[in-house]
Design a protein around this motif. Structure first.
Motif, mmCIF file in Angstrom:
data_model
loop_
_atom_site.group_PDB
_atom_site.id
_atom_site.type_symbol
_atom_site.label_atom_id
_atom_site.label_comp_id
_atom_site.label_asym_id
_atom_site.label_seq_id
_atom_site.Cartn_x
_atom_site.Cartn_y
_atom_site.Cartn_z
ATOM 1 N N PHE A 31 -24.866 -28.242 51.794
ATOM 2 C CA PHE A 31 -26.040 -28.507 52.064
ATOM 3 C C PHE A 31 -26.323 -29.026 53.429
ATOM 4 O O PHE A 31 -25.308 -29.301 54.239
ATOM 5 C CB PHE A 31 -26.408 -29.677 51.108
ATOM 6 N N GLU A 32 -27.458 -29.115 53.878
ATOM 7 C CA GLU A 32 -27.651 -29.745 55.341
ATOM 8 C C GLU A 32 -29.016 -30.548 55.267
ATOM 9 O O GLU A 32 -29.735 -30.434 54.314
ATOM 10 C CB GLU A 32 -27.976 -28.378 56.397
ATOM 11 N N LEU A 33 -29.090 -31.292 56.219
ATOM 12 C CA LEU A 33 -30.134 -32.308 56.451
ATOM 13 C C LEU A 33 -31.092 -31.698 57.529
ATOM 14 O O LEU A 33 -30.474 -31.552 58.630
ATOM 15 C CB LEU A 33 -29.724 -33.715 56.787
ATOM 16 N N ARG A 34 -32.218 -31.357 57.259
ATOM 17 C CA ARG A 34 -33.134 -30.579 58.363
ATOM 18 C C ARG A 34 -34.320 -31.523 58.458
ATOM 19 O O ARG A 34 -35.053 -31.999 57.427
ATOM 20 C CB ARG A 34 -33.682 -29.177 57.802
ATOM 21 N N ARG A 35 -34.773 -31.455 59.620
ATOM 22 C CA ARG A 35 -36.153 -31.999 60.033
ATOM 23 C C ARG A 35 -37.280 -30.939 59.778
ATOM 24 O O ARG A 35 -37.185 -29.822 60.530
ATOM 25 C CB ARG A 35 -36.290 -32.458 61.478
ATOM 26 N N SER A 38 -30.109 -26.462 50.679
ATOM 27 C CA SER A 38 -28.952 -25.803 50.423
ATOM 28 C C SER A 38 -28.975 -24.915 51.831
ATOM 29 O O SER A 38 -29.452 -24.515 52.544
ATOM 30 C CB SER A 38 -29.169 -24.715 49.164
ATOM 31 N N ARG A 39 -27.360 -24.898 52.227
ATOM 32 C CA ARG A 39 -26.984 -24.160 53.301
ATOM 33 C C ARG A 39 -27.315 -22.757 53.002
ATOM 34 O O ARG A 39 -27.183 -22.448 51.965
ATOM 35 C CB ARG A 39 -25.472 -24.470 53.770
ATOM 36 N N ALA A 40 -27.865 -22.101 54.277
ATOM 37 C CA ALA A 40 -28.171 -20.741 54.101
ATOM 38 C C ALA A 40 -27.135 -19.824 53.418
ATOM 39 O O ALA A 40 -27.281 -18.882 52.518
ATOM 40 C CB ALA A 40 -28.701 -20.351 55.293
ATOM 41 N N SER A 41 -25.875 -20.088 53.656
ATOM 42 C CA SER A 41 -24.612 -19.363 53.157
ATOM 43 C C SER A 41 -24.335 -19.494 51.589
ATOM 44 O O SER A 41 -23.949 -18.773 50.846
ATOM 45 C CB SER A 41 -23.315 -19.583 53.961
ATOM 46 N N ALA A 78 -26.845 -18.341 45.482
ATOM 47 C CA ALA A 78 -26.106 -18.898 44.420
ATOM 48 C C ALA A 78 -27.103 -19.652 43.868
ATOM 49 O O ALA A 78 -27.422 -20.156 42.511
ATOM 50 C CB ALA A 78 -24.750 -19.433 44.606
ATOM 51 N N VAL A 79 -27.472 -20.863 44.661
ATOM 52 C CA VAL A 79 -28.564 -21.785 44.362
ATOM 53 C C VAL A 79 -29.777 -21.171 43.969
ATOM 54 O O VAL A 79 -30.357 -21.689 42.893
ATOM 55 C CB VAL A 79 -28.895 -22.771 45.513
ATOM 56 N N GLU A 80 -30.394 -20.072 44.416
ATOM 57 C CA GLU A 80 -31.549 -19.511 43.966
ATOM 58 C C GLU A 80 -31.352 -18.861 42.809
ATOM 59 O O GLU A 80 -32.310 -19.006 41.636
ATOM 60 C CB GLU A 80 -32.129 -18.400 44.805
ATOM 61 N N ALA A 81 -30.412 -18.327 42.534
ATOM 62 C CA ALA A 81 -29.987 -17.679 41.076
ATOM 63 C C ALA A 81 -30.038 -18.712 39.980
ATOM 64 O O ALA A 81 -30.508 -18.463 38.985
ATOM 65 C CB ALA A 81 -28.797 -16.767 41.312
ATOM 66 N N PHE A 82 -29.369 -19.718 40.249
ATOM 67 C CA PHE A 82 -29.168 -20.763 39.320
ATOM 68 C C PHE A 82 -30.702 -21.656 39.049
ATOM 69 O O PHE A 82 -30.905 -21.677 38.083
ATOM 70 C CB PHE A 82 -28.304 -21.953 39.815
#
Length: 188
Positions: free
Chosen positions: A41-45, A54-57, A61-65
């Motif tokens: 994961f990442e923290l973004r402004r 979720s980190r782009a890489s 997987a996250v989207e499918a879940f």
């Protein structure tokens, strides 16, 4: 992780009883640390605040879940309508329809329901409801503000040079506008 929209540095400072500067420094430090460590994961402004993503890489997987069987994509018509609103806001439905050349009422309802656009008052001359994009739109697009929208010029078809504020060369969708075809006809 529990907020439903990006948290501002000011709000976090108030809740944590710290100065906004301390919070801002800590957020930047955390964001950098997560990147260096290669976390999932990442923290973004975004959209005036901070949010975990979720980190782009790992996004596929996250989207499918999360979406398992759900449709999350916008139609081409919705994307076009959203682009018109984003670049011309605040704008009325009739103006969006004029730019697109087709009625956009149904598409605008969908964008409103999804929280990507919202009402922004009424047009003084006609009383038509005006629409603008929301912070959720900025968040979904990964933008801090509308000033980060890409320039349109590279995506427009090349045409003869027209003054920037001129409407010359722009087709009119106004039914009361004079018929321009008559200008091209020559009497025999």
């Amino acid at each position: 992780m529990v907020v439903d929209e990006p948290a501002t540095e000011t709000h976090l400072a108030k809740v944590l009883e710290r100065t906004p500067r301390e919070v801002a420094d800590a957020l930047h430090e955390l964001a950098d640390e997560y990147t260096v460590q290669g976390r999932g994961f990442e923290l973004r402004r975004v959209a005036g605040g901070w949010r975990y993503y979720s980190r782009a890489s790992h996004a596929a997987a996250v989207e499918a879940f999360v979406l398992d069987g759900q449709q999350a994509r916008l139609t081409q018509a919705a994307l076009e309508t959203l682009a018109v609103v984003a670049y011309r806001q605040p704008v009325s439905r009739s103006r969006v329809s004029a730019v697109r050349g087709v009625n956009c009422d149904g598409v605008m309802r969908t964008l409103l329901q999804r929280g990507l656009v919202e009402e922004a008052g009424a047009e003084p001359e006609t009383g038509a409801i005006l629409y603008r994009t929301t912070n959720y739109f900025l968040e979904r697009m990964g933008l801090r503000g509308l000033d980060e929208l890409p320039e349109l010029a590279p995506f427009l078809p090349e045409a003869e040079a027209v003054e920037p504020d001129s409407l010359e060369g722009v087709p009119s969708f106004d039914p009361d506008a004079p018929d321009r075809e008559d200008d091209d006809k020559t009497e025999v």
